[in-house]
Write an enzyme that holds these catalytic residues in place. Sequence first.
Site, mmCIF file in Angstrom:
data_model
loop_
_atom_site.group_PDB
_atom_site.id
_atom_site.type_symbol
_atom_site.label_atom_id
_atom_site.label_comp_id
_atom_site.label_asym_id
_atom_site.label_seq_id
_atom_site.Cartn_x
_atom_site.Cartn_y
_atom_site.Cartn_z
ATOM 1 C CG HIS A 162 5.749 -18.766 1.919
ATOM 2 N ND1 HIS A 162 4.530 -19.390 2.021
ATOM 3 C CD2 HIS A 162 5.496 -17.439 1.920
ATOM 4 C CE1 HIS A 162 3.570 -18.482 2.072
ATOM 5 N NE2 HIS A 162 4.122 -17.292 2.009
ATOM 6 C CE LYS A 217 -2.049 8.561 6.448
ATOM 7 N NZ LYS A 217 -3.308 8.790 7.199
#
Length: 350
Positions: free
Chosen positions: A116, A224
């Site tokens: 991460h 979108k």
Amino acid sequence: MLVTRDELKELMKKKFMAAGMHENHADDMAEVLAWSSERGLHSHGEVRVEYYTERISKGGMTIDPKVTWTQTGPCSGILDADNGCGYPFAIEGMQKAIDMAKENGIGFVGVANVSHTGAIGYYTEMAAKQGMIGLSCTQSDPMVIPYGGAEPFYGTNPIALAAPTADDRIVSFDMATTVQAWGKILDAKSAGRSIPEGWAVDEDGSPVTDPHKVNALVAIAGPKGYGLMMMVDILSGVLLGVPAGKHVSSMYHDLSEGRRLGHLNVAINPEFFCGADEFRAHMSEVLDELNAVKPGVGFDKVYWPGQRAQMRIQATKDAGGIEIVDDIYDYLVSDDLYRHSWDHKNRFAE
């Protein structure tokens, strides 16, 4: 508990070193987390320390990774981090992109097989501080439905951009591609509040207002946002040859396993386009013009992206430090590596 930035960084660094991380990597990690905390982004700051420490101590991050750098062209390359800590290698990847951009106008660097990488706005601001436009995007584990779907496929898949000006202001834009972060839903759960319709869905893909029935999050702006999520996954996952889409590894399922995430850094040198001085001067004009826009009803001013973060940093300095939860401070100053195990939780850390 009020702590200075330096004190907080040092406490976090010591905790990572106690878990087995080398000092240089622990320092990079603590620096990015402190950067987040002083901006009020606590979900990407000190709140994460116990999780990272547990993962490090259980072997879920490679302490001595066999890192390889492959420059694939004058403006491109891949840094394979061998499941090393995400922060130092995302920093290294952006610096390589910046160096390429200085020579050839653009640098395009993928960081593959990494853990991460936290708040990606840190890496784009690295570029802006060196006169470049910085772009970053990264994968995260599936917790968001694709538009029209009923089960998670993509992660919150953030994107970020930063750009310099002629007067040391930095435009800095960093966002997840979901309507709302899971933390907001968790807050509603703990407070016994409902959530607005459109934040999340249940197991059938139907909108829910009960936070206890949430099975997945929803992308911003419907199709979108779904497209943006896919774009991020293509650029930071498929393109780098790491697991993508629903195959991205879980943050919490097994903290002893590596994650094999992908992260992309891009640096663009304005000197190769309109010219560095012209670009920076124009950016300063744009920011001034934005601040001068007549505010709408209920607003005091139009702010440019990153301006409020700078205000929060100044407020932190004026207050004499960063306010953190007492329980987290107690943990940081303790000898415990972790107290509340994050291991073997679901995608929402439950």
